[in-house]
Design a protein around this motif. Sequence first.
Motif, PDB file in Angstrom:
ATOM      1  N   SER A  39      71.969   8.960  17.048  1.00  0.00           N
ATOM      2  CA  SER A  39      71.892   9.145  18.112  1.00  0.00           C
ATOM      3  C   SER A  39      71.009   7.897  18.701  1.00  0.00           C
ATOM      4  N   SER A  40      70.254   7.599  17.394  1.00  0.00           N
ATOM      5  CA  SER A  40      69.023   6.052  17.813  1.00  0.00           C
ATOM      6  C   SER A  40      70.234   5.129  18.430  1.00  0.00           C
ATOM      7  N   ASP A  41      69.112   4.207  19.269  1.00  0.00           N
ATOM      8  CA  ASP A  41      69.579   3.369  20.403  1.00  0.00           C
ATOM      9  C   ASP A  41      69.821   2.139  19.117  1.00  0.00           C
ATOM     10  N   PHE A  42      69.216   2.363  18.517  1.00  0.00           N
ATOM     11  CA  PHE A  42      68.844   1.059  17.042  1.00  0.00           C
ATOM     12  C   PHE A  42      68.832   1.748  15.644  1.00  0.00           C
ATOM     13  N   CYS A  43      69.047   1.531  14.633  1.00  0.00           N
ATOM     14  CA  CYS A  43      68.746   2.459  13.320  1.00  0.00           C
ATOM     15  C   CYS A  43      69.352   1.458  12.481  1.00  0.00           C
ATOM     16  N   ILE A  44      68.324   1.168  11.582  1.00  0.00           N
ATOM     17  CA  ILE A  44      68.607  -0.235  10.380  1.00  0.00           C
ATOM     18  C   ILE A  44      68.758   0.759   9.462  1.00  0.00           C
ATOM     19  N   THR A  45      69.072   0.160   8.047  1.00  0.00           N
ATOM     20  CA  THR A  45      68.533   1.062   6.857  1.00  0.00           C
ATOM     21  C   THR A  45      69.246  -0.197   5.999  1.00  0.00           C
ATOM     22  N   ALA A  46      68.521   0.804   4.468  1.00  0.00           N
ATOM     23  CA  ALA A  46      68.524  -0.133   3.371  1.00  0.00           C
ATOM     24  C   ALA A  46      69.073   0.898   2.754  1.00  0.00           C
ATOM     25  N   TRP A  47      69.312   0.412   1.623  1.00  0.00           N
ATOM     26  CA  TRP A  47      70.933   0.755   0.453  1.00  0.00           C
ATOM     27  C   TRP A  47      70.513   0.228  -1.069  1.00  0.00           C
ATOM     28  N   SER A  48      69.837   0.940  -1.893  1.00  0.00           N
ATOM     29  CA  SER A  48      69.659   0.449  -3.159  1.00  0.00           C
ATOM     30  C   SER A  48      71.310   1.793  -3.943  1.00  0.00           C
ATOM     31  N   GLU A  49      72.431   0.101  -4.054  1.00  0.00           N
ATOM     32  CA  GLU A  49      74.004   1.222  -4.120  1.00  0.00           C
ATOM     33  C   GLU A  49      74.377   2.200  -3.859  1.00  0.00           C
ATOM     34  N   ASN A  50      74.208   3.988  -3.415  1.00  0.00           N
ATOM     35  CA  ASN A  50      74.323   4.260  -2.446  1.00  0.00           C
ATOM     36  C   ASN A  50      73.276   5.652  -2.144  1.00  0.00           C
ATOM     37  N   THR A  51      72.111   5.285  -2.268  1.00  0.00           N
ATOM     38  CA  THR A  51      70.811   5.143  -1.636  1.00  0.00           C
ATOM     39  C   THR A  51      70.025   4.895  -0.934  1.00  0.00           C
ATOM     40  N   LEU A  52      70.062   5.482   0.263  1.00  0.00           N
ATOM     41  CA  LEU A  52      69.350   5.623   1.217  1.00  0.00           C
ATOM     42  C   LEU A  52      67.842   5.154   1.067  1.00  0.00           C
ATOM     43  N   VAL A  53      67.020   4.198   0.648  1.00  0.00           N
ATOM     44  CA  VAL A  53      65.854   3.698   0.742  1.00  0.00           C
ATOM     45  C   VAL A  53      64.630   3.915   2.096  1.00  0.00           C
ATOM     46  N   GLY A  54      65.074   3.155   2.996  1.00  0.00           N
ATOM     47  CA  GLY A  54      64.418   2.994   4.055  1.00  0.00           C
ATOM     48  C   GLY A  54      65.794   3.172   5.233  1.00  0.00           C
ATOM     49  N   ILE A  55      64.595   3.478   6.235  1.00  0.00           N
ATOM     50  CA  ILE A  55      65.431   3.345   8.012  1.00  0.00           C
ATOM     51  C   ILE A  55      64.693   3.129   8.707  1.00  0.00           C
ATOM     52  N   ILE A  56      64.608   2.121   9.640  1.00  0.00           N
ATOM     53  CA  ILE A  56      63.728   2.346  11.233  1.00  0.00           C
ATOM     54  C   ILE A  56      65.073   2.356  12.206  1.00  0.00           C
ATOM     55  N   ARG A  57      63.779   2.689  12.728  1.00  0.00           N
ATOM     56  CA  ARG A  57      64.846   3.814  14.066  1.00  0.00           C
ATOM     57  C   ARG A  57      64.275   3.452  15.642  1.00  0.00           C
ATOM     58  N   SER A  58      65.075   3.679  16.371  1.00  0.00           N
ATOM     59  CA  SER A  58      63.851   3.764  17.775  1.00  0.00           C
ATOM     60  C   SER A  58      65.307   3.942  19.210  1.00  0.00           C
ATOM     61  N   GLY A  59      64.310   4.237  20.165  1.00  0.00           N
ATOM     62  CA  GLY A  59      65.038   4.718  21.504  1.00  0.00           C
ATOM     63  C   GLY A  59      64.668   3.792  22.558  1.00  0.00           C
TER      64      GLY A  59
END
Length: 140
Positions: A39-59
Amino acid sequence: MVTISTEKNISIEDVRGLYDSGDSALYNNNEQLLNNILSSDFCITAWSENTLVGIIRSGGDGNNKQYISEIVMHADHPSQGVGSRLLDTYLSETADVKKIYIVSHEYFRTSFSKTWLNYKGFNLIAENDDIIVYLLDREH
């Protein structure tokens, strides 16, 4: 190779893997956390192959203010530039937002974090024992 995404294609397993890699006490309800992320306004993710390795999110309220609620990196991916790529993508995606705040209770108190955020355009505007606040002001 790490890829950056603006898509919210995140599962509960992805969330568990990322958040449990570090401070597992940060959240105790992964389903609620996933709902918050989606439900975040902005959500940026980082992936190494199929593994979530980072996220930044805001509202926020759209074009005037956004509040970054989290910048989280997988414990196995420190100091590899992933955080900078996440933040740079986020700042590009939010180019029309006038003020971006980061409000944290402890994670951005280190000298490295303060220098990094300052380099990215954020200024420390408040700090006490309970909270630290940074602002990127695009109105000036």
